[in-house]
Design a protein around this motif. Structure first.
Motif, PDB file in Angstrom:
ATOM      1  N   UNK A  46       0.849  -1.202   0.000  1.00  0.00           N
ATOM      2  CA  UNK A  46       0.000   0.000   0.000  1.00  0.00           C
ATOM      3  C   UNK A  46       0.882   1.249   0.000  1.00  0.00           C
ATOM      4  N   UNK A  47       1.930   1.185   0.820  1.00  0.00           N
ATOM      5  CA  UNK A  47       2.836   2.340   0.922  1.00  0.00           C
ATOM      6  C   UNK A  47       3.571   2.579  -0.393  1.00  0.00           C
ATOM      7  N   UNK A  48       3.828   1.489  -1.122  1.00  0.00           N
ATOM      8  CA  UNK A  48       4.570   1.623  -2.382  1.00  0.00           C
ATOM      9  C   UNK A  48       3.766   2.385  -3.433  1.00  0.00           C
ATOM     10  N   UNK A  49       2.455   2.182  -3.457  1.00  0.00           N
ATOM     11  CA  UNK A  49       1.638   2.860  -4.481  1.00  0.00           C
ATOM     12  C   UNK A  49       1.144   4.228  -4.008  1.00  0.00           C
ATOM     13  N   UNK A  50       1.348   4.538  -2.714  1.00  0.00           N
ATOM     14  CA  UNK A  50       0.732   5.734  -2.150  1.00  0.00           C
ATOM     15  C   UNK A  50       1.200   7.047  -2.767  1.00  0.00           C
ATOM     16  N   UNK A  51       2.538   7.276  -2.947  1.00  0.00           N
ATOM     17  CA  UNK A  51       2.957   8.601  -3.462  1.00  0.00           C
ATOM     18  C   UNK A  51       2.290   8.959  -4.787  1.00  0.00           C
ATOM     19  N   UNK A  52       2.220   7.989  -5.705  1.00  0.00           N
ATOM     20  CA  UNK A  52       1.611   8.275  -7.008  1.00  0.00           C
ATOM     21  C   UNK A  52       0.120   8.552  -6.865  1.00  0.00           C
ATOM     22  N   UNK A  53      -0.533   7.834  -5.950  1.00  0.00           N
ATOM     23  CA  UNK A  53      -1.972   8.024  -5.757  1.00  0.00           C
ATOM     24  C   UNK A  53      -2.269   9.377  -5.124  1.00  0.00           C
ATOM     25  N   UNK A  54      -1.406   9.795  -4.187  1.00  0.00           N
ATOM     26  CA  UNK A  54      -1.588  11.101  -3.554  1.00  0.00           C
ATOM     27  C   UNK A  54      -1.423  12.210  -4.592  1.00  0.00           C
ATOM     28  N   UNK A  55      -0.425  12.056  -5.464  1.00  0.00           N
ATOM     29  CA  UNK A  55      -0.219  13.046  -6.531  1.00  0.00           C
ATOM     30  C   UNK A  55      -1.460  13.154  -7.414  1.00  0.00           C
ATOM     31  N   UNK A  56      -2.012  11.991  -7.739  1.00  0.00           N
ATOM     32  CA  UNK A  56      -3.212  11.940  -8.566  1.00  0.00           C
ATOM     33  C   UNK A  56      -4.380  12.676  -7.880  1.00  0.00           C
ATOM     34  N   UNK A  57      -4.525  12.424  -6.570  1.00  0.00           N
ATOM     35  CA  UNK A  57      -5.606  13.075  -5.826  1.00  0.00           C
ATOM     36  C   UNK A  57      -5.401  14.586  -5.784  1.00  0.00           C
ATOM     37  N   UNK A  58      -4.157  15.012  -5.655  1.00  0.00           N
ATOM     38  CA  UNK A  58      -3.856  16.456  -5.618  1.00  0.00           C
ATOM     39  C   UNK A  58      -4.243  17.122  -6.930  1.00  0.00           C
ATOM     40  N   UNK A  59      -4.095  16.366  -8.024  1.00  0.00           N
ATOM     41  CA  UNK A  59      -4.489  16.916  -9.332  1.00  0.00           C
ATOM     42  C   UNK A  59      -6.002  16.861  -9.528  1.00  0.00           C
ATOM     43  N   UNK A  60      -6.725  16.333  -8.523  1.00  0.00           N
ATOM     44  CA  UNK A  60      -8.178  16.228  -8.635  1.00  0.00           C
ATOM     45  C   UNK A  60      -8.628  15.086  -9.512  1.00  0.00           C
ATOM     46  N   UNK A  61      -7.727  14.109  -9.743  1.00  0.00           N
ATOM     47  CA  UNK A  61      -8.092  12.976 -10.588  1.00  0.00           C
ATOM     48  C   UNK A  61      -8.559  11.815  -9.725  1.00  0.00           C
ATOM     49  N   UNK A  62      -9.584  11.114 -10.215  1.00  0.00           N
ATOM     50  CA  UNK A  62     -10.134   9.981  -9.479  1.00  0.00           C
ATOM     51  C   UNK A  62     -10.116   8.719 -10.324  1.00  0.00           C
ATOM     52  N   UNK A  63     -10.136   7.581  -9.645  1.00  0.00           N
ATOM     53  CA  UNK A  63     -10.401   6.328 -10.344  1.00  0.00           C
ATOM     54  C   UNK A  63     -11.786   6.487 -10.968  1.00  0.00           C
ATOM     55  N   UNK A  64     -11.977   6.081 -12.249  1.00  0.00           N
ATOM     56  CA  UNK A  64     -13.252   6.370 -12.906  1.00  0.00           C
ATOM     57  C   UNK A  64     -14.453   5.733 -12.206  1.00  0.00           C
ATOM     58  N   UNK A  65     -15.531   6.513 -12.080  1.00  0.00           N
ATOM     59  CA  UNK A  65     -16.769   5.990 -11.503  1.00  0.00           C
ATOM     60  C   UNK A  65     -17.503   5.164 -12.549  1.00  0.00           C
ATOM     61  N   UNK A  66     -18.385   4.275 -12.089  1.00  0.00           N
ATOM     62  CA  UNK A  66     -19.152   3.430 -13.006  1.00  0.00           C
ATOM     63  C   UNK A  66     -20.305   4.217 -13.625  1.00  0.00           C
ATOM     64  N   UNK A  67     -20.695   3.823 -14.842  1.00  0.00           N
ATOM     65  CA  UNK A  67     -21.905   4.375 -15.445  1.00  0.00           C
ATOM     66  C   UNK A  67     -23.103   3.710 -14.768  1.00  0.00           C
ATOM     67  N   UNK A  68     -24.306   4.255 -14.999  1.00  0.00           N
ATOM     68  CA  UNK A  68     -25.503   3.647 -14.405  1.00  0.00           C
ATOM     69  C   UNK A  68     -25.641   2.187 -14.842  1.00  0.00           C
ATOM     70  N   UNK A  69     -25.283   1.912 -16.092  1.00  0.00           N
ATOM     71  CA  UNK A  69     -25.398   0.544 -16.621  1.00  0.00           C
ATOM     72  C   UNK A  69     -24.402  -0.387 -15.924  1.00  0.00           C
ATOM     73  N   UNK A  70     -23.169   0.096 -15.761  1.00  0.00           N
ATOM     74  CA  UNK A  70     -22.148  -0.731 -15.091  1.00  0.00           C
ATOM     75  C   UNK A  70     -22.505  -0.980 -13.623  1.00  0.00           C
ATOM     76  N   UNK A  71     -23.119   0.054 -12.987  1.00  0.00           N
ATOM     77  CA  UNK A  71     -23.566  -0.122 -11.602  1.00  0.00           C
ATOM     78  C   UNK A  71     -24.543  -1.285 -11.505  1.00  0.00           C
TER      79      UNK A  71
END
Lengths: 555, 264
Positions: free
Chosen positions: A14-39
């Motif tokens: 978890x710690x290994x992937x954290x710096x890149x994920x924090x950078x992504x969050x700072x840029x306001x980027x998220x893991x893509x949300x599902x569409x209504x159909x995918x939900x």
């Protein structure tokens, strides 16, 4: 204690992937949300509500034929604690204008508003005043208070989150009243999280388009409950509260109006007749039925009493087949299993990760979708962490919060959670938490309209025991808003009904006798006795040694 | 009286709900509940251990999640003179612990009218004159299962710093352990509740945007919009739902406005 060496080894991923994920969050980027159909696809495949097993049609009552979880169907097919033909209803022990059953957030709000309207209030509860799911709600309360928001968007978020199954008049009432409810709590002296100029601190939550979540640390419900309880105690001349004395059956009059309830003092085992011109059912949820054996976040008394009593009297339900599994219950340490980890953790930016420290879902999907995604990652992808007691869990990366919002944010924003984990040797500002879905909320319940009226004149209901506000999926922060908005509305409606002049006729329990005949006609042998009031957690070994069959019952 | 359908559980023993089981290979340890010995599995909380032993709580259990204050418990350890305090739902059993629950402790509570009181320390001092019987022994803080600095907030109240006391006491769950150990017979948690309400109502700045929104709601500004939404078809609602703009995560509250402002 804390994490085992094996788990600490996994945390390194978890710690290994954290710096890149924090950078992504700072840029306001998220893991893509599902569409209504995918939900829809992930819900169908992985959400417990969508599985056929463990569900069946209920055999009696106003919703006869409705397919429900076994535990709920069995509870509705129950008989009363009392023998209706042996109760003398002419001897009245308590006489009041409004009887409120349940003393959580909904019941206490109803009591305060009814008493303000000048009627006499008797509030009864099975445990202590405030022992309720309201007390446990951590994350916050919704309300469109900000300039970029409005009741229009609160309505849209709520009904979309509920997959458009919600009862529209109730959603409109909720989103309309929400800012007023928050202002009422502020005027009672609730300590909201605020910016220095008094602006309410707000955050996103699963399924939100606007930041609409108001909080008081991570004990928003506890803060609401203790303020409401304190105010009710200040008004003890107008509000009488009876603890450890729940209602166990409703009483009607000959004309079919609600006319009170039979109360049961759990400490002395006495029964009392309470006559009331109006009754408000605010008995809360059903998590302690442990549907499908799931652990629960609910308080000790969450056994669906109000739904059972009003169903027996002829009130149907809305959305009752639907149960909410909170995506992030504690999976480790074992002592805390099932307890809630507020969605606020994800609202503050923490990612949900698999055993390899990888993101696999948008962290703020509506709760049912988020739960289904976690179950999918564990069951189908087999990417969950296995705990020393054989439970599965996924990581919730809380240390990200301090990295995103500054050192000390976890302690400040999540104080209760911090203490709870620290007790077991885990510092959640340094190490992630292990989570898995847990039984959280009774989405459906007693059918009401926006004035909290049921089909029985004089019988009102509010809060988790009702159905329709949230449809088949509730958004975070709408439960606290539900209890305040509809608790207040129930109090106002019941008081107005009483003040118009109510003439009670002869009291009767005929509806109970009639229901028991229906049970017999449906071939239900040995129905369970309900309300059960409290769950029984004795082990099979202890239960066997009680030799219930061999010994004469004490009652 | 109540009955739980345990027969529906599968024959293989698994932990369902809150019912504790003895996992394979787990050890049991002796604990003493009000002086009486029971063998319970190690690693359980006091609450689950007592239920494992066959107790059914009426008083002494509430939220089971460490926030309601129903299950304060006092205990000693073998060969140790110290008293320990914890919540039964949060404290893990230890071998040879001697425990008793204290689910209720009497404490004087002053009635007041939140609308009419003057939001100053003197109000609190007048409602609770016993505050000045505090001898600063710190037993209250030692007894707090939530780690609240009870003595510090009592001192702050005596010194007139209500804001500090409100924040220091915020984690209080009103279990009453502080009052049970107080030489001066103070009802600390009731005093703290009064102080937090004074702070929340009168000292913390009011939310101006909230007041404005309430006026807008009362003027009926949103009634037509909400009526229209209630009459919309599933398809129309779904279209609006999909078109929602999402407020950026990192935008400070009150700074962002959507492009579409017709429904605000």
């Amino acid at each position: 204690m804390g994490y085992t060496p094996e788990m600490l080894e996994l945390i390194k991923r978890v710690e290994a992937t954290r710096p890149a994920r924090v950078e992504m969050a700072r840029r306001g980027e998220n893991f893509p949300a599902l569409s209504l159909e995918e939900r829809a696809v992930v819900l169908e495949a992985f959400h417990p509500d969508y599985q056929k097993e463990g569900r069946r049609p209920v055999k009696v009552g106003p919703d006869k034929g409705l397919v429900l979880p076994d535990e709920i169907a069995t509870m509705l097919e129950s008989r009363s604690m009392i023998r209706p033909d042996k109760v003398d209803l002419s001897h009245v022990d308590f006489d009041t204008d409004v009887l409120i059953v349940g003393a959580g957030g909904g019941g206490t709000s109803a009591a305060l508003l009814a008493s303000e309207a000048g009627v006499k209030v008797l509030m009864v509860t099975k445990l202590r005043h405030g022992d309720a799911n309201t007390m446990m709600a951590e994350g916050g309360i919704q309300g469109a208070t900000q300039e970029c928001d409005s009741p229009f968007y609160h309505y849209l978020d709520t009904i979309g989150g509920g997959h458009f199954t919600n009862q529209p008049d109730l959603v409109a009432a909720l989103s309309h009243d929400a800012p007023q409810s928050i202002a009422w709590l502020e005027s009672l002296g609730m300590m909201f999280n605020k910016l220095p100029d008094g602006r309410l601190q707000v955050r996103h939550f699963g399924g939100s388009s606007r930041k609409r979540m108001h909080s008081a640390g991570d004990m928003t419900g506890a803060e609401i409950m203790r303020v409401l309880r304190d105010e009710a105690r200040n008004r003890s001349d107008r509000i009488t509260t009876l603890e450890f004395c729940p209602a166990v059956e409703l009483i009607l009059d000959e004309e079919g109006k609600c006319a009170g309830a039979i109360l049961y003092n759990m400490e002395t085992r006495e029964f009392f007749i309470a006559r009331a011109k109006a009754v408000v059912i605010a008995t809360g949820g059903n998590g302690r039925l442990h549907i499908k054996g799931f652990a629960t976040t609910n308080h000790y008394g969450a056994t669906m009493d109000g739904v059972v009593m009003s169903y027996r009297a002829g009130v149907g339900t809305t959305c009752l087949p639907s149960t909410q599994y909170h995506p992030t219950g504690v999976a480790y340490p074992e002592q805390n299993v099932g307890l809630l980890i507020t969605e606020k953790v994800r609202g503050l930016g923490a990612h949900v990760l698999n055993i390899d420290g990888e993101q696999f879902c948008f962290p703020l999907e509506p709760r049912d979708v988020e739960s289904a995604e976690l179950i999918k990652e564990a069951v189908e992808k087999k990417k969950a962490v296995i705990t020393p007691t054989g439970r599965v869990g996924l990581w919730l990366d809380s240390p990200m919060i301090d990295l995103l919002h500054g050192e000390g944010t976890v302690r400040k924003e999540l104080p209760a959670k911090f203490i709870q984990f620290a007790r077991h040797g885990i510092d959640i500002s340094k190490h992630p938490m292990l989570v898995y879905p847990t039984l959280h909320y009774q989405n459906g319940g007693i059918a009401i309209n926006a004035n909290c009226e049921t089909v029985i004149p004089g019988l009102y209901s509010a809060g988790e025991c009702t159905g329709g506000v949230h449809g088949e999926n509730r958004l975070m922060g709408n439960s606290l808003q539900d209890v305040i908005t509809f608790g207040r509305r129930a109090g106002v409606s019941a008081a107005a009904y009483v003040k118009k002049g109510v003439e009670l006729k002869k009291l009767t329990l005929d509806h109970v006798a009639k229901y028991e005949k229906e049970l017999k006609d449906a071939g239900i042998e040995n129905p369970m006795i309900a309300p059960v009031l409290l769950p029984d957690y004795s082990t099979d070994e202890v239960a066997a040694r009680r030799k219930m069959e061999a010994m004469q019952e004490s009652e | 009286m109540s009955h739980h359908d345990s027969k529906s559980a599968s024959p293989m023993q698994v932990a369902t709900g809150d019912r504790a089981i003895l996992p394979e290979g787990a050890r049991t340890i002796p604990i003493y509940v009000m002086g009486k010995r029971y063998e319970v599995p190690e690693t359980l909380t006091i609450m689950k251990a007592m239920e494992y032993a066959g107790f059914k709580f009426l008083r002494g259990a509430g939220c089971r999640g460490g926030i309601c204050g129903a299950c304060p418990t006092v205990y000693r350890k073998e060969g140790d003179y110290k008293l320990y305090f914890g919540l039964a739902c949060q404290t893990v059993v230890e071998p040879n612990m001697y425990l008793a629950q204290i689910p209720f402790y009497p404490a004087n509570r002053a009635k007041y009218d939140i609308e009419a009181i003057s939001p100053v320390a003197e109000t609190v001092h007048a409602l609770y004159p016993e505050l000045f019987r505090c001898v600063a022994c710190n037993n209250c803080t030692k007894a707090c299962p939530m780690g609240v600095e009870v003595l510090d907030y009592i001192s702050a109240i005596k010194q007139g710093d209500l804001a500090r006391a409100a924040h220091l006491s915020f984690d209080c769950i009103q279990c009453g352990m502080c009052a049970s150990r107080c030489m001066g017979e103070l009802p600390q948690y009731h005093v703290a509740q009064l102080v937090r309400r004074i702070y929340g109502k009168y000292i913390q700045p009011r939310a101006a945007h909230l007041e404005k929104r309430v006026v807008e709601i009362e003027s009926g500004k949103y009634d037509a919009m909400l009526d229209a939404l209630q009459k919309m078809s599933h398809e129309e609602l779904e279209k609006l739902y999909k078109e929602r703009e999402r407020e950026p995560d990192m935008a400070p509250p009150g700074t962002w406005m959507p492009e579409d402002t017709q429904y605000l």
